[in-house]
Design a protein around this motif. Structure first.
Motif, PDB file in Angstrom:
ATOM      1  N   PHE A  29      32.745  14.983 -32.007  1.00 49.38           N
ATOM      2  CA  PHE A  29      31.497  14.554 -31.369  1.00 49.38           C
ATOM      3  C   PHE A  29      31.613  13.124 -30.858  1.00 49.38           C
ATOM      4  N   THR A  49      29.614   6.899 -24.994  1.00 50.17           N
ATOM      5  CA  THR A  49      29.003   7.909 -24.130  1.00 50.17           C
ATOM      6  C   THR A  49      27.481   7.812 -24.199  1.00 50.17           C
ATOM      7  N   GLU A  50      26.842   8.442 -23.249  1.00 52.03           N
ATOM      8  CA  GLU A  50      25.375   8.474 -23.191  1.00 52.03           C
ATOM      9  C   GLU A  50      24.778   9.009 -24.492  1.00 52.03           C
ATOM     10  N   ALA A  51      25.427   9.993 -25.091  1.00 49.30           N
ATOM     11  CA  ALA A  51      24.932  10.608 -26.322  1.00 49.30           C
ATOM     12  C   ALA A  51      24.889   9.630 -27.499  1.00 49.30           C
ATOM     13  N   LEU A  52      25.648   8.543 -27.424  1.00 50.71           N
ATOM     14  CA  LEU A  52      25.713   7.580 -28.530  1.00 50.71           C
ATOM     15  C   LEU A  52      24.783   6.388 -28.336  1.00 50.71           C
ATOM     16  N   THR A  54      21.153   4.343 -27.782  1.00 49.65           N
ATOM     17  CA  THR A  54      19.735   4.399 -28.152  1.00 49.65           C
ATOM     18  C   THR A  54      18.896   4.327 -26.881  1.00 49.65           C
ATOM     19  N   MET A  59      24.670   1.174 -28.098  1.00 45.42           N
ATOM     20  CA  MET A  59      25.186   2.183 -29.008  1.00 45.42           C
ATOM     21  C   MET A  59      24.585   1.964 -30.391  1.00 45.42           C
ATOM     22  N   HIS A  60      24.194   3.058 -31.018  1.00 44.39           N
ATOM     23  CA  HIS A  60      23.620   2.996 -32.358  1.00 44.39           C
ATOM     24  C   HIS A  60      24.661   2.481 -33.347  1.00 44.39           C
ATOM     25  N   CYS A  63      27.005   4.830 -35.236  1.00 45.58           N
ATOM     26  CA  CYS A  63      28.227   5.330 -34.592  1.00 45.58           C
ATOM     27  C   CYS A  63      29.407   4.420 -34.926  1.00 45.58           C
TER      28      CYS A  63
END
Length: 147
Positions: A29, A49-52, A54, A59-60, A63
């Motif tokens: 992931f 990536t965009e999925a990571l 906030t 980035m959160h 991660c």
């Protein structure tokens, strides 16, 4: 500071790790990819990536924590005897700067290692900026004997 010397280096395990990390689970992931591995040292990349990100576009921190926890254990396996495994006992992370894009690179180095425990330091950079530092302890678990 001099790195410890290791009695074991399992090249077969190291090669397999390079090929398999990032193919499934949390490391899949996160898109992790090991780029260097040697006795007591491991370098791993993670694309931002965009999925990571906030809602604020950073980035959160979880991660980066997951990246650090992953390499904290992974650096141990090539220098342990077959059948042993590493369990993260604790780690501390300092998040130094926000990450908004590019690639994060974690460099894990074993600082100290005994038969039952190791201490590992991790530096994480993003676009040549130090963004996090972590240090943790792994318990080295021997294989169970048949009874």
């Amino acid at each position: 500071m001099a790195r410890p010397r290791f009695e074991v280096f399992n090249q077969r395990w190291a090669d397999r790790t390079v090929d398999q990390v990032g193919t499934h689970g949390i490391d899949g992931f996160l898109g992790l990819k090991i780029t260097e591995i040697e006795a007591g040292r491991l370098v791993c990349e993670m694309p931002v990536t965009e999925a990571l990100l906030t809602g604020f576009g950073n980035m959160h921190g979880g991660c980066l924590s997951a990246l650090c926890d992953h390499v904290l254990g992974m650096v141990m396996y090539p220098v342990m005897e077959d059948g042993y495994w590493a369990a993260t006992t604790e780690f501390k992370i300092n998040l130094l700067r926000p990450v908004t894009g590019g690639t994060c690179v974690a460099t894990a180095e074993i600082v100290s290692m005994s038969r039952r425990m190791s201490v590992v330091r991790i530096d994480v950079t993003n676009e040549d900026r130090l963004v996090a530092v972590a240090q943790g302890t792994c318990t080295i678990v021997a294989p169970r004997t048949s009874q």
